[in-house]
Motif scaffolding. Structure first.
Motif, PDB file in Angstrom:
ATOM      1  N   MET A   1       0.824  -1.208   0.000  1.00 36.14           N
ATOM      2  CA  MET A   1       0.000   0.000   0.000  1.00 36.14           C
ATOM      3  C   MET A   1       0.859   1.260   0.000  1.00 36.14           C
ATOM      4  N   ALA A   2       2.028   1.178   0.612  1.00 31.55           N
ATOM      5  CA  ALA A   2       2.909   2.347   0.679  1.00 31.55           C
ATOM      6  C   ALA A   2       3.401   2.757  -0.709  1.00 31.55           C
ATOM      7  N   GLY A   3       3.428   1.803  -1.638  1.00 34.63           N
ATOM      8  CA  GLY A   3       3.751   2.156  -3.022  1.00 34.63           C
ATOM      9  C   GLY A   3       5.227   2.068  -3.357  1.00 34.63           C
ATOM     10  N   ARG A   4       5.583   1.106  -4.200  1.00 31.41           N
ATOM     11  CA  ARG A   4       6.957   1.014  -4.698  1.00 31.41           C
ATOM     12  C   ARG A   4       6.972   1.146  -6.220  1.00 31.41           C
ATOM     13  N   GLY A   5       5.892   1.658  -6.778  1.00 29.29           N
ATOM     14  CA  GLY A   5       5.855   1.849  -8.226  1.00 29.29           C
ATOM     15  C   GLY A   5       6.912   2.853  -8.651  1.00 29.29           C
ATOM     16  N   GLY A   6       7.784   2.452  -9.596  1.00 29.76           N
ATOM     17  CA  GLY A   6       8.825   3.354 -10.085  1.00 29.76           C
ATOM     18  C   GLY A   6      10.053   3.414  -9.205  1.00 29.76           C
ATOM     19  N   VAL A   7      10.087   2.602  -8.143  1.00 26.71           N
ATOM     20  CA  VAL A   7      11.278   2.556  -7.290  1.00 26.71           C
ATOM     21  C   VAL A   7      12.219   1.494  -7.859  1.00 26.71           C
ATOM     22  N   PHE A   8      13.469   1.877  -8.109  1.00 26.46           N
ATOM     23  CA  PHE A   8      14.402   0.938  -8.722  1.00 26.46           C
ATOM     24  C   PHE A   8      15.724   0.965  -7.970  1.00 26.46           C
ATOM     25  N   ARG A   9      16.524  -0.053  -8.205  1.00 21.70           N
ATOM     26  CA  ARG A   9      17.833  -0.143  -7.572  1.00 21.70           C
ATOM     27  C   ARG A   9      18.819   0.748  -8.318  1.00 21.70           C
ATOM     28  N   ASP A  10      19.476   1.591  -7.582  1.00 17.96           N
ATOM     29  CA  ASP A  10      20.479   2.486  -8.147  1.00 17.96           C
ATOM     30  C   ASP A  10      21.618   1.641  -8.732  1.00 17.96           C
ATOM     31  N   HIS A  11      21.941   1.863 -10.015  1.00 19.49           N
ATOM     32  CA  HIS A  11      22.927   1.005 -10.677  1.00 19.49           C
ATOM     33  C   HIS A  11      24.330   1.192 -10.109  1.00 19.49           C
ATOM     34  N   HIS A  12      24.611   2.387  -9.589  1.00 21.63           N
ATOM     35  CA  HIS A  12      25.939   2.630  -9.022  1.00 21.63           C
ATOM     36  C   HIS A  12      26.035   2.111  -7.590  1.00 21.63           C
ATOM     37  N   HIS A  13      24.943   2.241  -6.841  1.00 18.15           N
ATOM     38  CA  HIS A  13      24.940   1.779  -5.453  1.00 18.15           C
ATOM     39  C   HIS A  13      23.829   0.747  -5.320  1.00 18.15           C
ATOM     40  N   HIS A  14      24.184  -0.520  -5.410  1.00 15.04           N
ATOM     41  CA  HIS A  14      23.149  -1.555  -5.460  1.00 15.04           C
ATOM     42  C   HIS A  14      22.327  -1.649  -4.183  1.00 15.04           C
ATOM     43  N   ASP A  15      22.902  -1.165  -3.091  1.00 18.62           N
ATOM     44  CA  ASP A  15      22.144  -1.238  -1.838  1.00 18.62           C
ATOM     45  C   ASP A  15      21.161  -0.079  -1.733  1.00 18.62           C
ATOM     46  N   ARG A  16      21.258   0.850  -2.666  1.00 19.48           N
ATOM     47  CA  ARG A  16      20.418   2.045  -2.583  1.00 19.48           C
ATOM     48  C   ARG A  16      19.287   1.985  -3.592  1.00 19.48           C
ATOM     49  N   GLN A  17      18.147   2.488  -3.182  1.00 21.09           N
ATOM     50  CA  GLN A  17      17.036   2.543  -4.128  1.00 21.09           C
ATOM     51  C   GLN A  17      16.639   3.990  -4.358  1.00 21.09           C
ATOM     52  N   GLN A  18      16.056   4.249  -5.509  1.00 23.73           N
ATOM     53  CA  GLN A  18      15.515   5.586  -5.737  1.00 23.73           C
ATOM     54  C   GLN A  18      14.224   5.488  -6.547  1.00 23.73           C
ATOM     55  N   TRP A  19      13.432   6.542  -6.489  1.00 21.66           N
ATOM     56  CA  TRP A  19      12.184   6.594  -7.230  1.00 21.66           C
ATOM     57  C   TRP A  19      12.417   7.339  -8.534  1.00 21.66           C
ATOM     58  N   ASP A  20      11.830   6.852  -9.622  1.00 21.29           N
ATOM     59  CA  ASP A  20      12.061   7.497 -10.922  1.00 21.29           C
ATOM     60  C   ASP A  20      11.303   8.811 -11.090  1.00 21.29           C
ATOM     61  N   GLY A  21      10.418   9.126 -10.157  1.00 20.91           N
ATOM     62  CA  GLY A  21       9.729  10.422 -10.194  1.00 20.91           C
ATOM     63  C   GLY A  21       8.599  10.517 -11.205  1.00 20.91           C
ATOM     64  N   VAL A  22       8.277   9.405 -11.863  1.00 20.17           N
ATOM     65  CA  VAL A  22       7.216   9.439 -12.878  1.00 20.17           C
ATOM     66  C   VAL A  22       5.842   9.353 -12.213  1.00 20.17           C
ATOM     67  N   VAL A  23       5.016  10.380 -12.441  1.00 18.97           N
ATOM     68  CA  VAL A  23       3.658  10.405 -11.889  1.00 18.97           C
ATOM     69  C   VAL A  23       2.661  10.336 -13.041  1.00 18.97           C
ATOM     70  N   PRO A  24       1.968   9.199 -13.194  1.00 19.56           N
ATOM     71  CA  PRO A  24       0.996   9.073 -14.290  1.00 19.56           C
ATOM     72  C   PRO A  24      -0.118  10.117 -14.158  1.00 19.56           C
ATOM     73  N   SER A  25      -0.786  10.394 -15.269  1.00 19.38           N
ATOM     74  CA  SER A  25      -1.842  11.420 -15.251  1.00 19.38           C
ATOM     75  C   SER A  25      -2.931  11.085 -14.228  1.00 19.38           C
ATOM     76  N   GLU A  26      -3.201   9.787 -14.037  1.00 15.70           N
ATOM     77  CA  GLU A  26      -4.266   9.382 -13.098  1.00 15.70           C
ATOM     78  C   GLU A  26      -3.901   9.665 -11.642  1.00 15.70           C
ATOM     79  N   CYS A  27      -2.613   9.944 -11.393  1.00 12.42           N
ATOM     80  CA  CYS A  27      -2.130  10.133 -10.014  1.00 12.42           C
ATOM     81  C   CYS A  27      -1.741  11.578  -9.728  1.00 12.42           C
ATOM     82  N   GLN A  28      -2.082  12.475 -10.647  1.00  9.14           N
ATOM     83  CA  GLN A  28      -1.704  13.877 -10.456  1.00  9.14           C
ATOM     84  C   GLN A  28      -2.460  14.482  -9.276  1.00  9.14           C
TER      85      GLN A  28
END
Length: 236
Positions: A1-28
């Motif tokens: 429920m907390a939402g991990r959509g668009g969260v990916f593993r940072d390629h340089h720091h594998h232990d780190r994750q980041q969000w891609d910041g993409v917000v679909p129109s339905e979620c504006q």
């Protein structure tokens, strides 16, 4: 429920994750959608809804904004009260536990200004699929949770929409799904996430799936608990 959509593993720091910041129109964001933040203040709602709630992890898109955008067309103002923390088992949501008490406190606070609690969205259970003991206990724990929340909020008929999980440990996932799909309690409805696309981690929904789930939750809410008078603008 907390939402991990668009969260990916940072390629340089594998232990780190980041969000891609993409917000679909339905979620504006929308002027009539608000959220109760971690400091119990109403602020404009936007993704990631749980950023200050599930604060130890990186949050991305969840179903909440897609749900709210669909419901607001019929309901007008919508106040979201995010309480989810990812990776938690249902026993951590027992009465007296921190997560449960925090959720009840936030819910009570949210209606002090005159709002009305219209429902609880519950999407959890993957952490309960690893052992037979947890899977067997799931149904009883969920029934108890619903009783507790309704009692503590003094809302005996509080609508609850539960999501039947689609991932987790294959050993006992079906057992937990059975419990979720088989709840025979008044004003408790279940939507099934089966068939929704998962990320490469085989655990969390993609952004696109989160939007679909938000719409499924909204449809279930409007169908079962929405305004009962026919909308004048609705086609027959």
């Amino acid at each position: 429920m907390a939402g991990r959509g668009g969260v990916f593993r940072d390629h340089h720091h594998h232990d780190r994750q980041q969000w891609d910041g993409v917000v679909p129109s339905e979620c504006q964001p929308h002027p009539s959608i608000h959220r109760l933040d971690a400091h119990l203040r109403w602020v404009p709602a936007c993704e990631p809804l749980h950023a200050d709630i599930d604060a130890k992890k990186v949050c991305g898109v969840g179903p909440g904004m897609a749900f709210a955008n669909k419901v607001r067309e019929c309901a007008g103002e919508v106040g979201l009260v995010p309480c989810a923390v990812g990776g938690t088992a249902i026993k951590e949501w027992a009465r007296g536990e921190h997560l449960y008490e925090s959720m009840v406190k936030r819910a009570r606070e949210s209606v002090k200004g005159g709002g009305e609690m219209k429902g609880l969205l519950w999407y959890q259970g993957e952490s309960d699929t690893s052992t037979q003991h947890d899977a067997d206990a799931y149904q009883g724990n969920m029934v108890k949770l619903i009783e507790n929340v309704r009692q503590d909020l003094d809302l005996p008929w509080l609508p609850i929409i539960q999501v039947a999980i689609v991932s987790g440990d294959n050993k006992y996932m079906e057992k937990v799904r059975e419990a979720q799909l088989g709840m025979e309690i008044p004003n408790v409805v279940c939507v099934d996430a089966k068939g929704l696309e998962l990320k490469d981690d085989h655990l969390h929904l993609t952004t696109k799936s989160q939007v679909q789930l938000g719409h499924m939750l909204a449809d279930a809410y409007l169908q079962h608990f929405g305004p009962s008078e026919p909308n004048s603008h609705a086609a027959p």
